[in-house]
Scaffold this motif. Structure first.
Motif, PDB file in Angstrom:
ATOM      1  N   LYS A 117     -17.500 -40.914 -10.483  1.00  0.00           N
ATOM      2  CA  LYS A 117     -18.132 -39.592 -10.461  1.00  0.00           C
ATOM      3  C   LYS A 117     -19.505 -39.645  -9.808  1.00  0.00           C
ATOM      4  CE  LYS A 117     -19.611 -35.784 -13.478  1.00  0.00           C
ATOM      5  NZ  LYS A 117     -19.721 -35.297 -14.871  1.00  0.00           N
ATOM      6  N   ASP A 118     -20.282 -40.679 -10.128  1.00  0.00           N
ATOM      7  CA  ASP A 118     -21.625 -40.778  -9.560  1.00  0.00           C
ATOM      8  C   ASP A 118     -21.566 -40.990  -8.051  1.00  0.00           C
ATOM      9  OD1 ASP A 118     -24.623 -41.084 -10.238  1.00  0.00           O
ATOM     10  OD2 ASP A 118     -24.216 -42.805  -8.942  1.00  0.00           O
ATOM     11  N   ILE A 119     -20.654 -41.855  -7.606  1.00  0.00           N
ATOM     12  CA  ILE A 119     -20.524 -42.091  -6.168  1.00  0.00           C
ATOM     13  C   ILE A 119     -20.059 -40.818  -5.472  1.00  0.00           C
ATOM     14  CG2 ILE A 119     -19.294 -43.385  -4.388  1.00  0.00           C
ATOM     15  CD1 ILE A 119     -19.195 -45.753  -6.318  1.00  0.00           C
ATOM     16  N   ALA A 120     -19.114 -40.102  -6.109  1.00  0.00           N
ATOM     17  CA  ALA A 120     -18.621 -38.845  -5.531  1.00  0.00           C
ATOM     18  C   ALA A 120     -19.759 -37.833  -5.401  1.00  0.00           C
ATOM     19  CB  ALA A 120     -17.497 -38.274  -6.389  1.00  0.00           C
ATOM     20  N   GLU A 121     -20.627 -37.791  -6.401  1.00  0.00           N
ATOM     21  CA  GLU A 121     -21.766 -36.864  -6.349  1.00  0.00           C
ATOM     22  C   GLU A 121     -22.727 -37.248  -5.236  1.00  0.00           C
ATOM     23  OE1 GLU A 121     -23.353 -36.995 -10.279  1.00  0.00           O
ATOM     24  OE2 GLU A 121     -21.896 -35.552 -11.095  1.00  0.00           O
ATOM     25  N   ARG A 122     -22.911 -38.536  -5.020  1.00  0.00           N
ATOM     26  CA  ARG A 122     -23.787 -38.992  -3.945  1.00  0.00           C
ATOM     27  C   ARG A 122     -23.194 -38.644  -2.578  1.00  0.00           C
ATOM     28  NH1 ARG A 122     -27.148 -44.238  -5.549  1.00  0.00           N
ATOM     29  NH2 ARG A 122     -27.184 -44.016  -7.813  1.00  0.00           N
ATOM     30  N   GLY A 173     -21.190 -36.062  -2.135  1.00  0.00           N
ATOM     31  CA  GLY A 173     -21.325 -34.608  -2.044  1.00  0.00           C
ATOM     32  C   GLY A 173     -22.726 -34.164  -1.662  1.00  0.00           C
ATOM     33  N   SER A 174     -23.731 -34.902  -2.117  1.00  0.00           N
ATOM     34  CA  SER A 174     -25.124 -34.535  -1.826  1.00  0.00           C
ATOM     35  C   SER A 174     -25.575 -34.988  -0.441  1.00  0.00           C
ATOM     36  CB  SER A 174     -26.051 -35.153  -2.872  1.00  0.00           C
ATOM     37  OG  SER A 174     -26.107 -36.570  -2.728  1.00  0.00           O
ATOM     38  N   GLY A 175     -24.748 -35.823   0.196  1.00  0.00           N
ATOM     39  CA  GLY A 175     -25.111 -36.332   1.512  1.00  0.00           C
ATOM     40  C   GLY A 175     -25.837 -37.651   1.484  1.00  0.00           C
ATOM     41  N   GLU A 176     -26.097 -38.182   0.278  1.00  0.00           N
ATOM     42  CA  GLU A 176     -26.760 -39.487   0.198  1.00  0.00           C
ATOM     43  C   GLU A 176     -25.901 -40.540   0.889  1.00  0.00           C
ATOM     44  OE1 GLU A 176     -28.318 -42.707  -3.146  1.00  0.00           O
ATOM     45  OE2 GLU A 176     -27.965 -40.614  -3.728  1.00  0.00           O
ATOM     46  N   TYR A 177     -24.581 -40.452   0.669  1.00  0.00           N
ATOM     47  CA  TYR A 177     -23.624 -41.236   1.434  1.00  0.00           C
ATOM     48  C   TYR A 177     -22.913 -40.258   2.367  1.00  0.00           C
ATOM     49  CZ  TYR A 177     -24.108 -44.933  -2.131  1.00  0.00           C
ATOM     50  OH  TYR A 177     -24.583 -45.901  -2.982  1.00  0.00           O
ATOM     51  N   ALA A 178     -23.209 -40.318   3.647  1.00  0.00           N
ATOM     52  CA  ALA A 178     -22.626 -39.383   4.608  1.00  0.00           C
ATOM     53  C   ALA A 178     -21.298 -39.914   5.122  1.00  0.00           C
ATOM     54  CB  ALA A 178     -23.587 -39.174   5.778  1.00  0.00           C
ATOM     55  N   VAL A 179     -20.510 -39.020   5.727  1.00  0.00           N
ATOM     56  CA  VAL A 179     -19.240 -39.425   6.324  1.00  0.00           C
ATOM     57  C   VAL A 179     -19.494 -40.533   7.342  1.00  0.00           C
ATOM     58  CG1 VAL A 179     -17.314 -38.690   7.784  1.00  0.00           C
ATOM     59  CG2 VAL A 179     -18.173 -37.171   5.989  1.00  0.00           C
TER      60      VAL A 179
END
Length: 232
Positions: free
Chosen positions: A14-19, A21-27
């Motif tokens: 969930k935390d990674i998914a939120e990151r 979603g927020s763009g902290e981890y971009a495509v």
């Protein structure tokens, strides 16, 4: 203990998914390696692998052979299981038959293509599950981690995606496990670990034929147990 393990992997996912979603981890971004994620969340590598498997099943990340795990541009998986059927005996039988058609070949591919790093992960899981007390606490999670590690070693990106797709039913619900094996005895778990070790050893030797046969023996045994349960 199993509930806690499930909870930990869900929290990490969930935390990674939120990151994401927020763009902290971009495509296109590469996620930190397992060891770094384990340190970040203070969890074991097994928990990290379960979390990554969940994210992969949701189409949020993808593995690239010998490179790492990257944020995917997909919004979800093409294949989905019906939640109201997950764990039903008929579906478990169908999934086991499907796994036979895929995982036997996956073991052969892993034996042919695996890297030293991928073999190390497989062997680490074998050693961890050799601790029968730990294996008893988390039999489903550790079994899934073993099969996922082989899928990752095939060099075919669709193999781990396939296992992620069937993840909810790859290891049957606890009530069905106990129906086929009334008690998760040390003898039963030791037998399972021996079967896993035979598969892993063949992959280590790069023995394609033996790797396939060892996986076939392992899955056919499970299939026969559940067929007997159905016929009563």
């Amino acid at each position: 203990m199993r509930k806690r393990r499930d909870s930990l992997s869900s929290v990490v996912a969930k935390d990674i998914a939120e990151r994401i979603g927020s763009g902290e981890y971009a495509v296109g971004d590469k996620l930190p390696i397992e060891a770094q994620l384990g340190d970040t969340y203070n969890v074991s590598r097994t928990v990290v692998r379960e979390a990554i498997a969940h994210l992969r099943s949701e189409g949020l990340v993808e593995s690239r052979q010998g490179v790492g795990v990257f944020v995917s541009g997909q919004n979800g998986t093409i294949l989905k299981l019906s939640s109201d059927k997950v764990g039903e005996l008929d579906e478990i039988l169908e999934i086991l038959e499907l796994r036979l058609g895929v995982e036997v070949e996956a073991s052969g591919l892993a034996a042919q293509r695996r890297s030293d790093a991928e073999l190390l992960i497989i062997m680490e899981i074998i050693e961890e599950s050799s601790d029968l007390a730990k294996f008893t606490e988390n039999p489903r999670e550790m079994d899934f981690a073993f099969h996922m590690a082989i899928a990752e070693a095939t060099g075919n990106s669709y193999m781990p995606r396939f296992l992620s797709f069937i993840g909810p039913v790859i290891i049957p619900r606890s009530q069905l496990i106990h129906a086929t094996v009334p008690e998760l005895t040390r003898e039963y778990l030791a037998k399972m670990n021996d079967e896993h070790r035979r598969i892993a050893d063949a992959i280590a030797r790069r023995d394609v034929l033996d790797a396939r046969e060892a996986m076939r023996f392992h899955l056919v045994g499970s299939l026969e147990r559940y067929r007997k349960l159905k016929t009563g």
